[in-house]
Design an enzyme around this catalytic site. Sequence first.
Site, short mmCIF file in Angstrom:
data_model
loop_
_atom_site.label_atom_id
_atom_site.label_comp_id
_atom_site.label_asym_id
_atom_site.label_seq_id
_atom_site.Cartn_x
_atom_site.Cartn_y
_atom_site.Cartn_z
N GLY A 195 0.78 -1.24 0.00
CA GLY A 195 0.00 0.00 0.00
C GLY A 195 0.81 1.28 0.00
N ASN B 202 1.33 3.15 -2.63
CA ASN B 202 0.54 4.09 -3.44
C ASN B 202 -0.69 4.57 -2.67
OD1 ASN B 202 1.55 4.65 -6.27
ND2 ASN B 202 1.87 2.43 -6.11
N MET C 275 -4.20 -7.00 -6.93
CA MET C 275 -3.68 -8.02 -7.84
C MET C 275 -4.71 -9.07 -8.25
SD MET C 275 -1.03 -6.65 -8.53
CE MET C 275 0.74 -6.56 -8.63
N LEU D 298 -10.37 -7.79 -12.50
CA LEU D 298 -11.80 -7.52 -12.34
C LEU D 298 -12.51 -7.91 -13.63
CD1 LEU D 298 -11.30 -4.10 -10.59
CD2 LEU D 298 -12.36 -6.12 -9.54
N ASN E 56 -6.27 2.66 -12.51
CA ASN E 56 -5.23 1.73 -12.06
C ASN E 56 -3.88 2.40 -12.24
OD1 ASN E 56 -4.00 -0.82 -11.35
ND2 ASN E 56 -3.55 -1.14 -13.52
N HIS F 49 0.14 1.34 -12.95
CA HIS F 49 0.96 0.20 -13.39
C HIS F 49 2.41 0.67 -13.54
CE1 HIS F 49 1.85 -3.64 -15.21
NE2 HIS F 49 2.55 -2.99 -16.13
C1 GAR Z 1 2.96 -0.82 -7.62
O1 GAR Z 1 4.24 -0.78 -8.20
C2 GAR Z 1 1.89 -0.83 -8.69
O2 GAR Z 1 2.21 -0.05 -9.80
C3 GAR Z 1 1.83 -2.30 -9.04
O3 GAR Z 1 1.92 -2.97 -7.81
C4 GAR Z 1 2.72 -2.17 -6.93
C5 GAR Z 1 1.95 -1.99 -5.63
O4 GAR Z 1 2.74 -1.35 -4.67
N1 GAR Z 1 0.63 -2.63 -9.75
C6 GAR Z 1 0.58 -3.48 -10.78
O5 GAR Z 1 1.54 -4.10 -11.17
C7 GAR Z 1 -0.79 -3.60 -11.42
N2 GAR Z 1 -0.70 -4.31 -12.65
P1 GAR Z 1 2.09 -0.67 -3.42
O6 GAR Z 1 1.21 -1.74 -2.75
O7 GAR Z 1 3.24 -0.30 -2.54
O8 GAR Z 1 1.29 0.49 -3.88
#
Ligand code: GAR
Length: 225
Positions: free
Chosen positions: A14, A16, A92, A95, A109, A111
């Site tokens: 989490g 982000n 992850m 949907l 989202n 990425h």
């Molecule tokens: C982030 O790097 C995000 O961009 C990625 O998972 C990580 C979550 O980190 N998302 C994806 O790859 C979606 N396809 P966080 O839990 O520290 O935010």
Amino acid sequence: MAVLKAGVLISGRGSNLQALIDAAQKSGYPATIACVISNDATAGGLERAKAANIPTHIISHRDFKDRLAFDQALDAKLQEEGVQLVCLAGFMRMLGSWFVERWRDRLINIHPSLLPAFAGLDTHERALEQGVKFSGCTVHFVRAELDHGPIIIQAVVPVLPEDTEETLAARVLEAEHKIYPEAVRFIAEHRVNVLDERVFITGIAAASETLISPIDGLAKSPAAQ
Ligand code: GAR
């Protein structure tokens, strides 16, 4: 202007989510986080939400007979919390199209790549394998296809010769934390329009510089010209 109620979906640490929480705590930020939902009870992000007094919910995909039933439970909780914009932040689970269509252009989202390059998993490993000189991150509206949909904002970071997956991921993550709150702000300010699957944002300048990597110091210096 009324403050937009965002719901954040997470599966992990989490960071982000934290960037969104920090932004929402600043005065004048046009969005608030109405709730955080995780499909995993052990997600570290749940503690971040609790520390900020944000309601948390655990909805585990394991408790549902199929994807649609899980998606419907997510939807019901988001409606109950009065959510207007759903932000996937390291969520992850794919949907399904029922959910994606129901939240069309209200579901975003982040990425860790410059989409449409390197959608899916192992983004940084693949970027290093391919030898790209730049990578970055993307916030986009979600469509049924994985990591696909109209692009709202991107940030570019250099890939350095000595990079490992970890160093590249850390550089990209820092940029993620900058652009996710910006994307939510643009939407909350009603400045984002989707036309023919392209995003247009009012009152904003596009980047004007060309980035080149690697840069030869000699070629750059005035004496060499
Ligand atoms: C982030 O790097 C995000 O961009 C990625 O998972 C990580 C979550 O980190 N998302 C994806 O790859 C979606 N396809 P966080 O839990 O520290 O935010």
